[in-house]
Scaffold this motif. Sequence first.
Motif, PDB file in Angstrom:
ATOM      1  N   PRO A   1      -2.192  -6.269   1.625  1.00  0.00           N
ATOM      2  CA  PRO A   1      -0.988  -5.420   1.690  1.00  0.00           C
ATOM      3  C   PRO A   1      -0.313  -5.573   3.045  1.00  0.00           C
ATOM      4  O   PRO A   1      -0.912  -5.290   4.082  1.00  0.00           O
ATOM      5  CB  PRO A   1      -1.546  -4.001   1.492  1.00  0.00           C
TER       6      PRO A   1
ATOM      7  N   THR B   1      -1.859  -4.623  -6.094  1.00  0.00           N
ATOM      8  CA  THR B   1      -2.086  -6.060  -5.990  1.00  0.00           C
ATOM      9  C   THR B   1      -1.454  -6.775  -7.178  1.00  0.00           C
ATOM     10  O   THR B   1      -1.229  -6.180  -8.237  1.00  0.00           O
ATOM     11  CB  THR B   1      -3.585  -6.384  -5.951  1.00  0.00           C
TER      12      THR B   1
ATOM     13  N   LEU C   1       3.769  -0.951   3.839  1.00  0.00           N
ATOM     14  CA  LEU C   1       3.449   0.408   3.418  1.00  0.00           C
ATOM     15  C   LEU C   1       4.636   0.943   2.640  1.00  0.00           C
ATOM     16  O   LEU C   1       5.757   1.013   3.167  1.00  0.00           O
ATOM     17  CB  LEU C   1       3.161   1.306   4.629  1.00  0.00           C
TER      18      LEU C   1
ATOM     19  N   ARG D   1       0.846  -1.195   0.000  1.00  0.00           N
ATOM     20  CA  ARG D   1       0.000   0.000   0.000  1.00  0.00           C
ATOM     21  C   ARG D   1       0.879   1.242   0.000  1.00  0.00           C
ATOM     22  O   ARG D   1       1.768   1.388   0.843  1.00  0.00           O
ATOM     23  CB  ARG D   1      -0.926   0.031   1.202  1.00  0.00           C
ATOM     24  N   GLU D   2       0.674   2.125  -0.973  1.00  0.00           N
ATOM     25  CA  GLU D   2       1.443   3.356  -1.045  1.00  0.00           C
ATOM     26  C   GLU D   2       1.037   4.295   0.088  1.00  0.00           C
ATOM     27  O   GLU D   2      -0.110   4.282   0.544  1.00  0.00           O
ATOM     28  CB  GLU D   2       1.214   4.050  -2.395  1.00  0.00           C
TER      29      GLU D   2
ATOM     30  N   LEU E   1      -2.480   7.207   3.707  1.00  0.00           N
ATOM     31  CA  LEU E   1      -2.519   5.978   2.927  1.00  0.00           C
ATOM     32  C   LEU E   1      -3.058   6.232   1.530  1.00  0.00           C
ATOM     33  O   LEU E   1      -3.992   7.011   1.331  1.00  0.00           O
ATOM     34  CB  LEU E   1      -3.376   4.933   3.633  1.00  0.00           C
TER      35      LEU E   1
ATOM     36  N   GLN F   1      -3.144   4.157  -2.700  1.00  0.00           N
ATOM     37  CA  GLN F   1      -3.682   2.990  -3.382  1.00  0.00           C
ATOM     38  C   GLN F   1      -2.901   1.726  -3.052  1.00  0.00           C
ATOM     39  O   GLN F   1      -1.746   1.773  -2.628  1.00  0.00           O
ATOM     40  CB  GLN F   1      -3.686   3.225  -4.889  1.00  0.00           C
ATOM     41  N   ILE F   2      -3.576   0.590  -3.265  1.00  0.00           N
ATOM     42  CA  ILE F   2      -2.985  -0.717  -3.015  1.00  0.00           C
ATOM     43  C   ILE F   2      -2.537  -1.331  -4.341  1.00  0.00           C
ATOM     44  O   ILE F   2      -3.287  -1.333  -5.313  1.00  0.00           O
ATOM     45  CB  ILE F   2      -3.996  -1.644  -2.314  1.00  0.00           C
TER      46      ILE F   2
END
Length: 313
Positions: free
Chosen positions: A239, A174, A242, A157-158, A169, A171-172
Amino acid sequence: MTDRFSVLMSVYANDDVEHFRRAILSNCVEQTRVPSQMVIVRDGPVPAPLQACLDSLPAMVADAFDRAGRVDETPDMTLLPLGTNAGLAHALNVGLTRCRYDIVARADSDDISLPDRFAREIPLLESHRAVADEDGADSGPANATGKPYDIVGSAIREFTQNERGDELLGQIRTLPTGGGALMRYARSQSPLNHPSVAFRKSAVLEVGGYPEGIGRFEDYLLWERLILHGARLRNLDDPLVLYRVDAGAYQRRGGFDMWREEIRLQRRFHRDGFTTTEQFLRNVAIRSAYRLLPTGIRRFGYRLVTKLRGRRR
């Protein structure tokens, strides 16, 4: 019985002291399953504040475990200072030689590992554990080979930080979890998020370690080597890391130099038989457009594709 494992991290002159300290703690005292050893490679000389942090690292980590009432879990700290900066691949290869255990978890010097990262990843690599199958199910005695995985990663996760230090936080990212979907994906994009991976050191050393002197794609080339040698890969959907994104992140992904390295990478994949001619031509067309687009358009396109992929997952 559970297998012991090492954490491998590299730090260099441009790293932020506070980000590095935060990364260290997130990979040891904040974990529900703690590593037995942390290997920190100093990739060349660093500024005085960062060197002071490195010098005080064993005491800082020991104090953190003492305050948490978990002194007996304190990992051994192995600090390796390199005289010159030779790049991430070389630093990691040197660090691997000092990792005492066959299971090694990678960590970047400015990212944050979430507390259950190692508790989720390490069991899939342990020699005595049954693991999930290639389709990502949590039942069944083992994967398709009946053996543990060689390398395991996760979604990431960015995040960014504001002036007050608050973590915002984003976007993720995947990836396919395994099987044919992951192997197909690997022919067009990196199949693992490097800051999230843990692997069997023996499998990585068997293919020669991280490729050196090849630019900024040492991780993707290592994944190629592992796949061509029949390694077993797995991604977890959640996620577990980070991933820090700064203002220049999307700019660094483009430009002529990055495009030239991309073309060199695609030629290498085709020459190795990792991609077909059709896949090579497709990748060159798509990746060239991505690398050479203006930064604003590249940022928009990347975020859109990541969002759509997350919805499909």
